[in-house]
Motif scaffolding. Structure first.
Motif, PDB file in Angstrom:
ATOM      1  N   THR A  40       0.391  -1.102   0.363  1.00 56.70           N
ATOM      2  CA  THR A  40      -0.011  -0.022  -0.334  1.00 56.70           C
ATOM      3  C   THR A  40       0.639   1.126   0.082  1.00 56.70           C
ATOM      4  O   THR A  40       0.953   1.916  -0.468  1.00 56.70           O
ATOM      5  N   VAL A  41       1.715   0.917   1.027  1.00 52.81           N
ATOM      6  CA  VAL A  41       2.985   2.166   1.161  1.00 52.81           C
ATOM      7  C   VAL A  41       3.635   2.732  -0.255  1.00 52.81           C
ATOM      8  O   VAL A  41       3.684   3.546  -1.082  1.00 52.81           O
ATOM      9  N   THR A  42       4.103   1.455  -0.670  1.00 51.03           N
ATOM     10  CA  THR A  42       4.726   1.225  -1.789  1.00 51.03           C
ATOM     11  C   THR A  42       3.946   2.071  -2.923  1.00 51.03           C
ATOM     12  O   THR A  42       4.205   2.676  -4.333  1.00 51.03           O
ATOM     13  N   SER A  43       2.442   1.365  -3.494  1.00 51.78           N
ATOM     14  CA  SER A  43       1.656   2.061  -4.107  1.00 51.78           C
ATOM     15  C   SER A  43       1.824   3.677  -4.601  1.00 51.78           C
ATOM     16  O   SER A  43       1.683   4.479  -4.993  1.00 51.78           O
ATOM     17  N   ARG A  44       1.004   4.066  -2.802  1.00 49.08           N
ATOM     18  CA  ARG A  44       0.926   5.257  -2.977  1.00 49.08           C
ATOM     19  C   ARG A  44       2.777   6.352  -3.606  1.00 49.08           C
ATOM     20  O   ARG A  44       2.277   7.667  -3.810  1.00 49.08           O
ATOM     21  N   LEU A  45       3.579   6.044  -3.250  1.00 49.62           N
ATOM     22  CA  LEU A  45       4.684   5.847  -3.880  1.00 49.62           C
ATOM     23  C   LEU A  45       4.681   6.485  -4.878  1.00 49.62           C
ATOM     24  O   LEU A  45       5.030   7.158  -5.699  1.00 49.62           O
TER      25      LEU A  45
END
Length: 445
Positions: A40-45
């Motif tokens: 999820t964090v990677t997707s946001r970045l």
């Protein structure tokens, strides 16, 4: 199928019980972390960087006729977004690239760029260690973007993995140390029981370990003491009865010596002699159960001594096989056992042959004769105490049928066995089988 793959030892099974649930929990935690948090964090970045790239691409298309304006936009992108932008006129997008070890990174970035860009693009996450190379096709060439890796992906995932692997390794190491200490008393107890079954006592054996293991060790010690007392009582009883019966037999022999010669005296003398032979056999059986200490002794020397004793009485007895074989045994007991087997063979045959055979795990002495033998279906009964197979063995001439029983008891007291088979000489083959330890040595002729 699964059962055959499971460890057989208590150490392996206990370790599996402790480590497997922890490992499954760690896998579940890692899977949840990567699926829920890290991805999820990677997707946001990735979405943020893809938006910046889409914006710079749109601004380039608006200022394509003014290079000075594009230079200003590039400097602003570097200063505010940390995004390096370079226009490469006349270039085309590369046709190949290498995939990242974590394919989730590539998949997330591709999805984000596809959502933000309407033109073709290419990226490589493996060429640079700390940067990501992204290229977008525009009119007249290619826009090349260099972004910090930490801007595109969550780079703390490996730290989490290191903590997980480190904690699991530490837990496994601690489990191995504690389980080994718990299993050690059980192994000592098993070794003491094994040695007792071989007729040997383990010196300085003390109950240790967990409460249940100590209880099992105390129960073993009590059982061993009861068995020893039982053997001693039986030995004392047989020896006492035999000794007490010798007194009236001696008086009978003296009275017979004073009687006038005749058929009745000869018959009574034979009866008294037969009773003395029976008593000797009872005493032999009692001595076979005596508590003689074990020692490393050459089995071939004992066999040669028994053969020499028989040859001095002008019996046709020979010895073949190993020239030297050291085994942990009770020498006097084994010597009496061999004497019994040879005497039993000479009672029913004219020629007796002893053969010493050894493998990596067992030592065997074959005592063969050329007598009538014993049918296969009666051999088990022949070893039982007081069994006399007259028809099969040509009228057993003396004794009460304890010879083979004594030999089997001696073999079992050493952890071995006595079995009967057909002999190449035409009669019976009695096989005295004893276990060998790694320290026992063999030298062939």
């Amino acid at each position: 199928m699964l059962k055959s793959l499971l460890p057989k030892s208590l150490f392996g099974r206990t370790l599996l019980i402790i480590v497997l649930p922890v490992a499954l929990m760690q896998v579940a935690v890692v899977w949840s972390f990567f699926e829920e948090h890290w991805e999820t964090v990677t997707s946001r970045l990735s979405e943020g960087v893809a938006g910046d790239i889409a914006m710079m691409t749109a601004l380039y298309e608006q200022t394509a006729d003014d290079p000075q304006a594009f230079e200003t936009l590039s400097a602003t992108a570097m200063a505010t977004m940390g995004l390096s932008v370079e226009f490469r006129p006349g270039e085309a997008l590369p046709t190949s690239r290498r995939s990242s070890f974590f394919r989730t990174l590539d998949r997330t970035l591709r999805r984000s760029l596809s959502d933000e860009l309407e033109t073709d693009f290419w990226f490589d996450t493996t060429r640079y260690r700390n940067y990501v190379d992204i290229r977008v096709s525009v009119d007249g060439g290619v826009l090349r973007f260099i972004a910090l890796r930490e801007q595109v992906f969550a780079t703390t995932g490996h730290i989490f993995l290191l903590w997980i692997v480190g904690a699991s390794t530490l837990l496994t190491a601690v489990s191995i140390v504690f389980i080994r200490n718990q299993v050690k008393p059980i192994r000592r107890l098993a070794e003491a029981a094994k040695q007792f079954g071989l007729g040997r006592d383990v010196e300085r054996f003390r109950p240790a370990g967990a409460t249940e293991v100590r209880e099992a060790a105390h129960a073993f010690l009590e059982m061993r003491a009861r068995i020893k007392r039982h053997i001693e009582q039986r030995t004392t009883l047989l020896a006492g009865v035999s000794h007490d019966l010798r007194t009236p037999l001696t008086r009978l022999r003296l009275q017979l010596a004073m009687m006038p010669e005749g058929t009745e005296r000869e018959e009574a003398t034979r009866d008294v002699k037969e009773m003395e032979e029976m008593l000797d056999e009872y005493l032999e059986f009692a001595r076979g159960q005596a508590n003689e200490a074990t020692e490393r002794h050459d089995l071939a020397v004992l066999a040669r001594a028994s053969v020499d004793d028989a040859q001095r009485l002008e019996h046709a007895v020979s010895l073949e096989g190993a020239d030297s074989l050291y085994v942990e045994i009770r020498p006097l007991t084994i010597k009496r056992c061999l004497d019994n087997l040879i005497s039993n063979a000479l009672s029913f045959g004219d020629t007796v042959r002893l053969t010493i055979v050894a493998t990596q795990k067992r030592a065997e002495i074959w005592v063969e004769d050329d007598g009538p033998g014993i049918p296969a279906d009666q051999r088990e009964d022949a070893i039982k105490p007081f069994s006399r197979l007259d028809e099969a063995r040509n009228q057993n001439r003396k004794g009460v049928g304890l010879g083979l029983s004594i030999a089997r008891d001696v073999a079992r007291s050493h952890g071995g066995e006595l079995r009967l088979d057909d002999s190449e000489l035409g009669g019976l083959k009695a096989v005295l089988s004893l276990p060998l330890s790694p320290n026992d040595t063999l030298r062939l002729e």
